[in-house]
Design an enzyme around this catalytic site. Structure first.
Site, short mmCIF file in Angstrom:
data_model
loop_
_atom_site.label_atom_id
_atom_site.label_comp_id
_atom_site.label_asym_id
_atom_site.label_seq_id
_atom_site.Cartn_x
_atom_site.Cartn_y
_atom_site.Cartn_z
N LYS A 13 8.22 9.41 15.76
CA LYS A 13 8.68 8.95 17.42
C LYS A 13 9.20 7.36 17.23
CE LYS A 13 4.40 8.92 19.21
NZ LYS A 13 3.71 9.34 18.10
N ARG A 88 -0.05 8.89 26.96
CA ARG A 88 -0.93 9.73 25.82
C ARG A 88 -2.07 10.33 26.39
NH1 ARG A 88 0.53 5.63 21.40
NH2 ARG A 88 -0.12 6.46 19.27
N ARG A 127 2.58 4.96 4.48
CA ARG A 127 3.53 4.00 5.26
C ARG A 127 3.04 2.42 4.79
NH1 ARG A 127 4.41 4.97 11.59
NH2 ARG A 127 2.33 4.11 11.86
N ARG A 160 -1.01 -0.63 7.70
CA ARG A 160 -1.68 -1.06 8.69
C ARG A 160 -2.99 -0.37 8.76
NH1 ARG A 160 2.56 1.67 13.37
NH2 ARG A 160 0.46 2.33 14.14
N ARG A 171 -6.81 9.31 14.88
CA ARG A 171 -5.58 9.42 15.58
C ARG A 171 -5.07 11.04 15.78
NH1 ARG A 171 -1.85 5.45 12.64
NH2 ARG A 171 -0.47 5.80 14.25
P1 AMP Z 1 1.43 3.74 17.99
O1 AMP Z 1 2.02 2.54 17.10
O2 AMP Z 1 2.08 4.25 19.10
O3 AMP Z 1 0.88 4.71 17.22
O4 AMP Z 1 0.01 3.05 18.51
C1 AMP Z 1 -0.69 2.34 17.86
C2 AMP Z 1 -2.43 2.11 18.66
O5 AMP Z 1 -1.89 1.48 19.83
C3 AMP Z 1 -2.85 3.83 19.18
O6 AMP Z 1 -3.36 4.54 18.14
C4 AMP Z 1 -3.74 3.27 20.33
O7 AMP Z 1 -4.70 2.60 19.63
C5 AMP Z 1 -2.96 2.23 20.97
N1 AMP Z 1 -1.97 2.70 21.97
C6 AMP Z 1 -0.76 2.84 21.90
N2 AMP Z 1 -0.11 3.34 23.30
C7 AMP Z 1 -1.18 3.60 23.68
C8 AMP Z 1 -1.23 4.52 24.87
N3 AMP Z 1 -0.18 5.06 25.47
N4 AMP Z 1 -2.86 4.88 25.17
C9 AMP Z 1 -3.92 4.44 24.63
N5 AMP Z 1 -3.84 3.69 23.44
C10 AMP Z 1 -2.58 3.41 23.08
#
Ligand code: AMP
Length: 218
Positions: A13, A88, A127, A160, A171
């Site tokens: 994404k 989400r 990653r 990370r 996740r």
């Molecule tokens: P990402 O980089 O999009 O994978 O986001 C990393 C982390 O940020 C996720 O695993 C969540 O802990 C938090 N996060 C990001 N976007 C959201 C969202 N829309 N709702 C809840 N948690 C989020």
């Protein structure tokens, strides 16, 4: 255009969102990036979000919705935006509709990158990230020239916390429990674009662009 991109963690994404935002000159908003930046700067919200993130859990809806609402009201979003990582959950998707309706607008496209769990696991576990200049690597597909060191600035690469196997598993579980149902939420709206994610970055980008062109000229 006002676009949302959906897909499991590891679907690609982020990479696609950056490309699309650049190509269409719209603002890229990654909620994950917002929380990582807040955590790096040590704000109270950031430190709290970090606890959820490193455990692979979702940050609570009210926090995320507040952050996104504030961001969408900024001037650079009037010409369009690419939301990456939001919504989400169903309450987040409903809140987004409400926020946009109050601004007199709505989504033009929802891209869903459908990707099998095994592919996501392989992508996420390999990653690596440069903590200094933020350049991304993959130990199989985009390795640094020198093992564990950033090509650009020489800093030691890190993984990370949420890309470690136990977090990745959590996740993906959260994705299936909370996020996958958003595909149903958006189907029937006429703006959902479904694309298989198990293909190369370029092919995926071309497939998305083609479908966005069709939607934006409709
Ligand atoms: P990402 O980089 O999009 O994978 O986001 C990393 C982390 O940020 C996720 O695993 C969540 O802990 C938090 N996060 C990001 N976007 C959201 C969202 N829309 N709702 C809840 N948690 C989020």
């Amino acid at each position: 255009m006002r676009i949302v991109i959906l897909g499991p963690p590891g679907a690609g994404k982020g990479t696609q969102a950056i490309e699309i935002a650049q190509a269409r000159r719209i603002t890229h908003i990654s909620t994950g990036d917002v929380f990582r930046a807040a955590s790096d700067s040590g704000t109270r919200m950031g430190l709290k979000a970090q606890e959820y993130m490193s455990a692979g859990k979702l940050v609570p809806d009210e926090v995320v919705i507040g952050v996104v609402e504030e961001r969408l009201k900024q001037d650079d979003c009037t010409g369009g935006f690419m939301l990456d990582g939001f919504p989400r959950t169903l309450p987040q998707a409903e809140a987004l509709d409400r926020i946009l309706a109050a601004m007199g607008t709505r989504l033009d496209a929802v891209i869903n990158i459908a990707t099998p769990d095994e592919v996501c696991e392989k992508r996420l576990s390999g990653r690596r990230l440069c903590p200094q200049c933020k350049r991304g690597y993959h130990i199989l597909w985009m390795p640094p020239k020198e093992d564990g060191k950033c090509d650009d600035c020489g800093a030691s690469l890190i993984q990370r916390a949420d890309d470690r196997p136990e977090s990745v598993e959590e996740r993906l579980r959260q994705y299936h429990e909370q996020t996958a149902s958003l595909i149903d939420y958006y189907s029937g709206t006429g703006v959902l674009i479904d694309i298989p994610g198990d293909q190369g970055v370029e092919a995926l980008a071309d497939a998305i662009e083609l479908k966005l062109d069709v939607l934006s000229s409709a």
